[in-house]
Scaffold this active site. Sequence first.
Site, PDB file in Angstrom:
ATOM      1  N   GLY A  87    -108.338  10.833  45.960  1.00 32.25           N
ATOM      2  CA  GLY A  87    -107.294  11.332  45.541  1.00 32.25           C
ATOM      3  C   GLY A  87    -105.979  11.083  47.225  1.00 32.25           C
ATOM      4  N   GLY A 137    -103.696  13.026  47.751  1.00 33.64           N
ATOM      5  CA  GLY A 137    -102.783  14.456  48.143  1.00 33.64           C
ATOM      6  C   GLY A 137    -102.680  14.400  49.914  1.00 33.64           C
ATOM      7  N   PHE A 138    -102.503  16.232  49.604  1.00 31.03           N
ATOM      8  CA  PHE A 138    -102.696  17.240  50.772  1.00 31.03           C
ATOM      9  C   PHE A 138    -103.968  16.184  51.514  1.00 31.03           C
ATOM     10  CE2 PHE A 138     -99.072  19.605  50.061  1.00 31.03           C
ATOM     11  CZ  PHE A 138     -98.099  19.402  50.687  1.00 31.03           C
ATOM     12  N   VAL A 143    -110.445   7.345  38.296  1.00 27.97           N
ATOM     13  CA  VAL A 143    -112.626   7.694  38.969  1.00 27.97           C
ATOM     14  C   VAL A 143    -112.334   7.646  37.572  1.00 27.97           C
ATOM     15  CG1 VAL A 143    -114.395   8.543  40.077  1.00 27.97           C
ATOM     16  CG2 VAL A 143    -111.938   7.184  41.319  1.00 27.97           C
ATOM     17  N   GLU A 157     -90.461  31.294  42.139  1.00 30.13           N
ATOM     18  CA  GLU A 157     -89.497  30.036  42.676  1.00 30.13           C
ATOM     19  C   GLU A 157     -88.328  29.458  41.349  1.00 30.13           C
ATOM     20  OE1 GLU A 157     -91.736  28.273  46.795  1.00 30.13           O
ATOM     21  OE2 GLU A 157     -92.518  27.596  44.819  1.00 30.13           O
TER      22      GLU A 157
HETATM   23  C1  LIG Z   1     -96.068  23.644  41.971  1.00 32.51           C
HETATM   24  C2  LIG Z   1     -96.538  23.980  43.287  1.00 32.51           C
HETATM   25  C3  LIG Z   1     -96.511  24.329  44.281  1.00 32.51           C
HETATM   26  C4  LIG Z   1     -97.048  23.984  45.592  1.00 32.51           C
HETATM   27  N1  LIG Z   1     -96.852  24.805  46.347  1.00 32.51           N
HETATM   28  C5  LIG Z   1     -97.540  24.670  47.588  1.00 32.51           C
HETATM   29  C6  LIG Z   1     -97.418  25.904  48.846  1.00 32.51           C
HETATM   30  O1  LIG Z   1     -95.303  25.964  49.222  1.00 32.51           O
HETATM   31  N2  LIG Z   1     -97.659  25.644  49.947  1.00 32.51           N
HETATM   32  C7  LIG Z   1     -98.658  25.399  49.548  1.00 32.51           C
HETATM   33  O2  LIG Z   1     -99.890  25.194  51.005  1.00 32.51           O
HETATM   34  N3  LIG Z   1     -99.144  25.301  48.995  1.00 32.51           N
HETATM   35  C8  LIG Z   1     -98.517  24.730  47.899  1.00 32.51           C
HETATM   36  N4  LIG Z   1     -99.077  24.463  46.609  1.00 32.51           N
HETATM   37  C9  LIG Z   1    -100.552  24.087  46.959  1.00 32.51           C
HETATM   38  C10 LIG Z   1    -100.988  22.158  47.697  1.00 32.51           C
HETATM   39  O3  LIG Z   1     -99.589  21.335  46.665  1.00 32.51           O
HETATM   40  C11 LIG Z   1    -102.253  22.043  46.531  1.00 32.51           C
HETATM   41  O4  LIG Z   1    -103.018  22.924  47.791  1.00 32.51           O
HETATM   42  C12 LIG Z   1    -102.654  20.839  47.351  1.00 32.51           C
HETATM   43  O5  LIG Z   1    -102.169  19.976  46.863  1.00 32.51           O
HETATM   44  C13 LIG Z   1    -104.475  20.953  47.413  1.00 32.51           C
HETATM   45  O6  LIG Z   1    -104.116  19.031  48.013  1.00 32.51           O
HETATM   46  P1  LIG Z   1    -105.831  18.300  47.401  1.00 32.51           P
HETATM   47  O7  LIG Z   1    -105.209  17.092  48.347  1.00 32.51           O
HETATM   48  O8  LIG Z   1    -106.604  18.548  47.517  1.00 32.51           O
HETATM   49  O9  LIG Z   1    -105.096  17.977  46.028  1.00 32.51           O
HETATM   50  P2  LIG Z   1    -103.311  17.107  45.543  1.00 32.51           P
HETATM   51  O10 LIG Z   1    -102.350  17.233  46.835  1.00 32.51           O
HETATM   52  O11 LIG Z   1    -103.321  17.422  44.253  1.00 32.51           O
HETATM   53  O12 LIG Z   1    -104.253  16.006  45.402  1.00 32.51           O
HETATM   54  C14 LIG Z   1    -105.039  15.456  44.426  1.00 32.51           C
HETATM   55  C15 LIG Z   1    -104.642  13.497  44.562  1.00 32.51           C
HETATM   56  O13 LIG Z   1    -105.800  13.422  43.775  1.00 32.51           O
HETATM   57  C16 LIG Z   1    -105.894  12.408  42.704  1.00 32.51           C
HETATM   58  N5  LIG Z   1    -106.668  12.046  40.955  1.00 32.51           N
HETATM   59  C17 LIG Z   1    -107.076  13.298  40.660  1.00 32.51           C
HETATM   60  N6  LIG Z   1    -107.877  13.379  40.290  1.00 32.51           N
HETATM   61  C18 LIG Z   1    -108.124  11.885  39.938  1.00 32.51           C
HETATM   62  C19 LIG Z   1    -109.000  10.788  39.760  1.00 32.51           C
HETATM   63  N7  LIG Z   1    -110.148  10.731  38.271  1.00 32.51           N
HETATM   64  N8  LIG Z   1    -109.081   9.327  39.879  1.00 32.51           N
HETATM   65  C20 LIG Z   1    -108.097   8.866  40.471  1.00 32.51           C
HETATM   66  N9  LIG Z   1    -107.028   9.940  41.613  1.00 32.51           N
HETATM   67  C21 LIG Z   1    -107.160  10.780  41.273  1.00 32.51           C
HETATM   68  C22 LIG Z   1    -103.948  12.797  42.017  1.00 32.51           C
HETATM   69  O14 LIG Z   1    -103.185  11.608  41.205  1.00 32.51           O
HETATM   70  C23 LIG Z   1    -103.744  13.512  43.429  1.00 32.51           C
HETATM   71  O15 LIG Z   1    -103.034  12.520  43.628  1.00 32.51           O
HETATM   72  C24 LIG Z   1     -98.199  24.052  45.556  1.00 32.51           C
HETATM   73  C25 LIG Z   1     -98.747  23.433  44.211  1.00 32.51           C
HETATM   74  C26 LIG Z   1     -98.346  23.048  42.518  1.00 32.51           C
HETATM   75  C27 LIG Z   1     -99.046  22.642  42.241  1.00 32.51           C
END
Ligand SMILES: Cc1cc2nc3c(=O)[nH]c(=O)nc-3n(C[C@H](O)[C@H](O)[C@H](O)COP(=O)(O)OP(=O)(O)OC[C@H]3O[C@@H](n4cnc5c(N)ncnc54)[C@H](O)[C@@H]3O)c2cc1C
Length: 206
Positions: free
Chosen positions: A12, A14-15, A80, A170
């Site tokens: 992942g 993401g953030f 994955v 939003e």
């Molecule tokens: C529309 C929207 C608006 C938001 N606005 C805000 C905001 O204003 N402020 C705030 O604080 N938070 C906000 N959030 C929430 C914030 O974006 C999430 O809390 C944050 O992205 C979570 O981070 P993460 O790394 O856990 O997951 P993610 O950022 O979702 O990253 C997960 C990653 O894992 C990858 N992945 C998933 N499954 C697999 C797999 N099986 N194999 C390989 N890769 C995989 C995905 O492709 C992705 O890149 C918002 C969310 C959304 C959807």
Amino acid sequence: MNTKKKKVVVIGGGFAGVQCVRNLDENLFDVWLIDKLNHHQFQPLFYQVATSQIEPSSISFPLRNVFRNKKNVHVRMAEVLEIDPAQKMIITDIGDFTFDYLIIAIGCKTNFFGNMNIEQNVFTLKTTYDAINIRNHILQTFEDIISAKKDEKQALLNLVIVGAGPTGVELAGAFAEIKQHVLPKDYRELIFLLLKSCLLRAVPTR
Ligand SMILES: Cc1cc2nc3c(=O)[nH]c(=O)nc-3n(C[C@H](O)[C@H](O)[C@H](O)COP(=O)(O)OP(=O)(O)OC[C@H]3O[C@@H](n4cnc5c(N)ncnc54)[C@H](O)[C@@H]3O)c2cc1C
């Protein structure tokens, strides 16, 4: 490569995943960052892509570029499929990766709260691709309205957003903005007063 380094697989980009990889000591760890997408997504601005206010490229950052200067980080675009803790291995659609340490940062899915009717009929907003889908659908709908028969028009002029949390609010706000300032310039034939937006929020049932 220093053979004493431990191998860390992070699933992942993401953030959480990106922040974690940034902070792993390059003298101690070789890192494999695995994501099914090749880019990091800035999710808070998805709503602006969905309403054509910014371009997808403004919120998508190639993971290889993010870690260009980190020689201990290896990026792989792969989904994955399975984790085998006994073998310390993950199974992906491009092959298997072994690890000393595994970090799972795969985010979450849209929660429909068991409402199949919504699940089957809505657009979700969890990826840049979802945002582009919504944008394309909105623009296509306005193209369709222009040539629709009179009795078909009103149904096409209803926008329903399910979920009145920050994202729903939003999105509704951005849509109100483009309804007032942008769409009337591009679709001069349409009467935008007829366009209805509806934001739905669940309340506890008795
Ligand atoms: C529309 C929207 C608006 C938001 N606005 C805000 C905001 O204003 N402020 C705030 O604080 N938070 C906000 N959030 C929430 C914030 O974006 C999430 O809390 C944050 O992205 C979570 O981070 P993460 O790394 O856990 O997951 P993610 O950022 O979702 O990253 C997960 C990653 O894992 C990858 N992945 C998933 N499954 C697999 C797999 N099986 N194999 C390989 N890769 C995989 C995905 O492709 C992705 O890149 C918002 C969310 C959304 C959807």
